[in-house]
Design a protein around this motif. Structure first.
Motif, PDB file in Angstrom:
ATOM      1  N   LYS A  45      -8.090  12.134 -20.715  1.00  0.00           N
ATOM      2  CA  LYS A  45      -7.449  12.872 -21.955  1.00  0.00           C
ATOM      3  C   LYS A  45      -6.626  12.096 -22.659  1.00  0.00           C
ATOM      4  CE  LYS A  45      -7.330  17.352 -19.476  1.00  0.00           C
ATOM      5  NZ  LYS A  45      -6.420  18.723 -19.192  1.00  0.00           N
ATOM      6  N   GLU A  46      -6.026  11.172 -21.894  1.00  0.00           N
ATOM      7  CA  GLU A  46      -4.958  10.165 -22.486  1.00  0.00           C
ATOM      8  C   GLU A  46      -5.769   9.092 -23.444  1.00  0.00           C
ATOM      9  OE1 GLU A  46      -1.608   8.562 -23.877  1.00  0.00           O
ATOM     10  OE2 GLU A  46      -1.963  10.379 -22.796  1.00  0.00           O
ATOM     11  N   PHE A  47      -6.992   8.770 -22.891  1.00  0.00           N
ATOM     12  CA  PHE A  47      -7.736   7.689 -23.637  1.00  0.00           C
ATOM     13  C   PHE A  47      -8.346   8.473 -25.064  1.00  0.00           C
ATOM     14  CE2 PHE A  47      -8.380   4.663 -20.681  1.00  0.00           C
ATOM     15  CZ  PHE A  47      -9.453   3.636 -21.353  1.00  0.00           C
ATOM     16  N   LYS A  48      -8.496   9.569 -24.697  1.00  0.00           N
ATOM     17  CA  LYS A  48      -9.043  10.530 -26.240  1.00  0.00           C
ATOM     18  C   LYS A  48      -7.841  10.646 -27.006  1.00  0.00           C
ATOM     19  CE  LYS A  48     -13.099  12.614 -23.661  1.00  0.00           C
ATOM     20  NZ  LYS A  48     -13.673  14.034 -23.301  1.00  0.00           N
ATOM     21  N   ASN A  49      -6.822  10.918 -26.604  1.00  0.00           N
ATOM     22  CA  ASN A  49      -5.739  11.188 -27.550  1.00  0.00           C
ATOM     23  C   ASN A  49      -5.399   9.727 -28.303  1.00  0.00           C
ATOM     24  OD1 ASN A  49      -5.328  13.835 -26.839  1.00  0.00           O
ATOM     25  ND2 ASN A  49      -3.606  13.146 -25.032  1.00  0.00           N
ATOM     26  N   ARG A  50      -5.575   8.710 -27.734  1.00  0.00           N
ATOM     27  CA  ARG A  50      -5.117   7.552 -28.301  1.00  0.00           C
ATOM     28  C   ARG A  50      -6.422   7.044 -29.206  1.00  0.00           C
ATOM     29  NH1 ARG A  50      -1.860   3.886 -24.077  1.00  0.00           N
ATOM     30  NH2 ARG A  50      -0.533   5.555 -23.090  1.00  0.00           N
ATOM     31  N   GLU A  51      -7.425   7.591 -28.911  1.00  0.00           N
ATOM     32  CA  GLU A  51      -8.780   7.125 -29.613  1.00  0.00           C
ATOM     33  C   GLU A  51      -9.170   5.671 -29.298  1.00  0.00           C
ATOM     34  OE1 GLU A  51      -8.082   8.105 -33.685  1.00  0.00           O
ATOM     35  OE2 GLU A  51      -8.464  10.176 -33.618  1.00  0.00           O
ATOM     36  N   ARG A  63       0.779  -1.257  -0.081  1.00  0.00           N
ATOM     37  CA  ARG A  63       0.046   0.107   0.025  1.00  0.00           C
ATOM     38  C   ARG A  63       0.872   1.379  -0.117  1.00  0.00           C
ATOM     39  NH1 ARG A  63      -5.401   0.264   0.606  1.00  0.00           N
ATOM     40  NH2 ARG A  63      -6.353  -1.822   1.044  1.00  0.00           N
ATOM     41  N   ALA A  64       1.811   1.062   0.799  1.00  0.00           N
ATOM     42  CA  ALA A  64       2.826   2.417   0.829  1.00  0.00           C
ATOM     43  C   ALA A  64       3.480   2.516  -0.741  1.00  0.00           C
ATOM     44  CB  ALA A  64       4.122   2.263   1.681  1.00  0.00           C
ATOM     45  N   GLU A  65       3.830   1.571  -1.407  1.00  0.00           N
ATOM     46  CA  GLU A  65       4.635   1.568  -2.679  1.00  0.00           C
ATOM     47  C   GLU A  65       3.373   2.068  -3.601  1.00  0.00           C
ATOM     48  OE1 GLU A  65       7.694  -2.233  -2.351  1.00  0.00           O
ATOM     49  OE2 GLU A  65       5.590  -2.458  -3.186  1.00  0.00           O
ATOM     50  N   PHE A  66       2.136   1.800  -3.554  1.00  0.00           N
ATOM     51  CA  PHE A  66       1.139   2.298  -4.287  1.00  0.00           C
ATOM     52  C   PHE A  66       0.886   3.530  -4.139  1.00  0.00           C
ATOM     53  CE2 PHE A  66      -3.190   2.259  -6.198  1.00  0.00           C
ATOM     54  CZ  PHE A  66      -2.991   1.440  -7.154  1.00  0.00           C
ATOM     55  N   TYR A  67       0.994   4.085  -2.980  1.00  0.00           N
ATOM     56  CA  TYR A  67       0.795   5.405  -2.773  1.00  0.00           C
ATOM     57  C   TYR A  67       1.899   6.176  -3.433  1.00  0.00           C
ATOM     58  CZ  TYR A  67       0.711  10.140   0.004  1.00  0.00           C
ATOM     59  OH  TYR A  67       0.705  11.377   0.136  1.00  0.00           O
ATOM     60  N   ILE A  68       3.060   5.675  -3.273  1.00  0.00           N
ATOM     61  CA  ILE A  68       4.075   6.509  -3.994  1.00  0.00           C
ATOM     62  C   ILE A  68       4.057   6.674  -5.600  1.00  0.00           C
ATOM     63  CG2 ILE A  68       6.558   6.324  -4.633  1.00  0.00           C
ATOM     64  CD1 ILE A  68       7.188   5.297  -1.802  1.00  0.00           C
ATOM     65  N   TYR A  69       3.605   5.355  -6.054  1.00  0.00           N
ATOM     66  CA  TYR A  69       3.261   5.302  -7.645  1.00  0.00           C
ATOM     67  C   TYR A  69       2.216   6.288  -8.017  1.00  0.00           C
ATOM     68  CZ  TYR A  69       0.283   3.342 -11.112  1.00  0.00           C
ATOM     69  OH  TYR A  69      -0.518   3.258 -12.176  1.00  0.00           O
ATOM     70  N   GLU A  70       1.089   6.497  -6.968  1.00  0.00           N
ATOM     71  CA  GLU A  70       0.052   7.127  -7.532  1.00  0.00           C
ATOM     72  C   GLU A  70       0.500   8.891  -7.487  1.00  0.00           C
ATOM     73  OE1 GLU A  70      -3.440   7.449  -4.908  1.00  0.00           O
ATOM     74  OE2 GLU A  70      -4.039   5.204  -5.352  1.00  0.00           O
ATOM     75  N   GLN A  71       1.429   9.262  -6.839  1.00  0.00           N
ATOM     76  CA  GLN A  71       1.862  10.500  -6.865  1.00  0.00           C
ATOM     77  C   GLN A  71       2.590  11.111  -8.152  1.00  0.00           C
ATOM     78  OE1 GLN A  71       0.447  12.065  -4.114  1.00  0.00           O
ATOM     79  NE2 GLN A  71       0.065   9.821  -3.693  1.00  0.00           N
ATOM     80  N   GLY A  72       3.268  10.101  -8.764  1.00  0.00           N
ATOM     81  CA  GLY A  72       3.993  10.398 -10.042  1.00  0.00           C
ATOM     82  C   GLY A  72       3.443   9.722 -11.261  1.00  0.00           C
ATOM     83  N   MET A  73       2.268   9.443 -11.392  1.00  0.00           N
ATOM     84  CA  MET A  73       1.486   8.692 -12.547  1.00  0.00           C
ATOM     85  C   MET A  73       2.158   9.557 -13.797  1.00  0.00           C
ATOM     86  SD  MET A  73      -2.101   7.850 -11.376  1.00  0.00           S
ATOM     87  CE  MET A  73      -2.799   7.904 -12.755  1.00  0.00           C
ATOM     88  N   ASP A  74       2.455   8.716 -14.700  1.00  0.00           N
ATOM     89  CA  ASP A  74       2.691   9.340 -15.993  1.00  0.00           C
ATOM     90  C   ASP A  74       2.045   8.448 -17.117  1.00  0.00           C
ATOM     91  OD1 ASP A  74       3.865  10.274 -18.729  1.00  0.00           O
ATOM     92  OD2 ASP A  74       5.635  10.032 -18.250  1.00  0.00           O
ATOM     93  N   VAL A  75       0.793   8.935 -17.526  1.00  0.00           N
ATOM     94  CA  VAL A  75      -0.086   7.982 -18.146  1.00  0.00           C
ATOM     95  C   VAL A  75       0.314   7.981 -19.659  1.00  0.00           C
ATOM     96  CG1 VAL A  75      -2.244   8.860 -16.600  1.00  0.00           C
ATOM     97  CG2 VAL A  75      -1.579  10.170 -18.661  1.00  0.00           C
ATOM     98  N   SER A  76       1.076   8.836 -19.910  1.00  0.00           N
ATOM     99  CA  SER A  76       1.836   8.642 -21.502  1.00  0.00           C
ATOM    100  C   SER A  76       2.484   7.359 -21.625  1.00  0.00           C
ATOM    101  CB  SER A  76       2.685   9.725 -21.675  1.00  0.00           C
ATOM    102  OG  SER A  76       3.528   9.744 -21.085  1.00  0.00           O
ATOM    103  N   LYS A  77       2.925   6.745 -20.360  1.00  0.00           N
ATOM    104  CA  LYS A  77       3.706   5.735 -20.511  1.00  0.00           C
ATOM    105  C   LYS A  77       2.963   4.299 -20.150  1.00  0.00           C
ATOM    106  CE  LYS A  77       7.934   7.813 -19.254  1.00  0.00           C
ATOM    107  NZ  LYS A  77       9.125   7.933 -17.914  1.00  0.00           N
TER     108      LYS A  77
END
Length: 294
Positions: free
Chosen positions: A79-85, A23-37
């Protein structure tokens, strides 16, 4: 640097409270999400997850503190969903409506009702569910592709943890002309069933220890019930610990982050199996008052 330190300190707090490193790792992951990747599967999983939590925030009196972070992440994903259609219009419409409601309407997001809807065939439905049983011998008869699709479409309507739609089905058919009656042991199911469904789940998005397995269990139950509606019987087998996951992933063409939890063999029954009796339900019920001292 200061921002990172704050994030790690908050993650430590999460770990201490939940006693879960994941859960701690998941919290850190959430803070730096890069949806383009993200790959498309990651986008779908996260859209469901952050949509779920945005909707929960809309139903809470302290919307801002609980939901602003989730709402912002959801908007990034949309936004990323729409960009990728990506062609998932119903899902996008649902998510966009949540963001719009968050921004434009301060009312608690509850659709009030006083209706109690009891199905007119309630007794028949409950009896049908109770009568479902396992069969280990099948007729040499194919299952139509449309029937399989309908069964799986029904199965994914199961409750899913935080709406994370990460379940995947690998459908493997046997050649009917090569089918044999075989034995009753689990190993023989793979060779003699007309059709076998491997149920796997994506391990990348679950901070909960058993979140994936709970999702798989719910979906597998509905596979069996939906199949029964078509007169199709099944055998549901636990799979996770007994087989080489690397080998089965290679066989099914799955990525290394997928984990095969269960297998269900399906076919039209050859054996008119009688369902074993269950103990009286009172044996399974533990009653306790909410405020009763332990």
């Amino acid at each position: 640097m200061i921002n990172k330190l704050i994030i790690y300190l908050k993650a430590l707090k999460v770990c201490l409270i939940t006693k879960s490193i994941k859960r701690a790792e998941f919290y850190i992951y959430e803070q730096g999400m890069d949806v383009s990747k993200y790959d498309d599967d990651m986008l779908i999983a996260q859209l469901g997850y952050f949509g779920h939590h945005t909707e929960k925030a809309l139903k809470h009196h302290d919307r801002g503190n609980r939901g602003k972070h989730k709402r912002d992440k959801l908007e990034l994903l949309i936004k990323e969903f729409k960009n990728r259609e990506i062609n998932e219009s119903r899902v996008i419409e649902w998510a966009q409506n949540l963001v719009d409601y968050y921004d434009e309407n301060q009312k608690i997001y509850i659709k009030h009702t006083d209706k109690i809807s009891i199905h007119p065939q309630k007794e028949q439905i409950l009896q049908f569910i109770k009568a479902r049983t396992t069969t280990r011998f099948w007729q040499p008869r194919e299952i139509d592709d449309n029937t399989v699709r309908d069964i799986l479409e029904t199965a994914i309507s199961s409750a899913l943890s935080c709406n994370r739609q990460t379940i995947r089905f690998s459908v493997v058919k046997n050649e009917i002309e090569n089918m044999v009656i075989g034995d009753s042991n689990n190993k023989s199911m793979f060779n003699k069933a007309p059709l076998t469904i491997y149920v796997s789940d994506d391990s990348r998005f679950f901070a909960e220890k058993y979140g994936n397995s709970l999702n798989v269990g719910g979906v597998c139950s509905l596979i069996q019930l939906a199949a029964s509606a078509y007169g199709i019987s099944s055998t549901w087998m636990y799979y996770a610990d007994f087989y080489d996951q690397d080998e089965i992933r290679k066989k099914l063409g799955l990525n290394d982050y997928m984990f095969v939890y269960s297998v269900i063999s399906l076919g039209y029954p050859l054996d008119d199996q009688t369902k074993p009796p269950r103990c009286d339900v009172d044996r399974f019920i533990i009653k306790r008052k909410n405020n009763e001292n332990r």
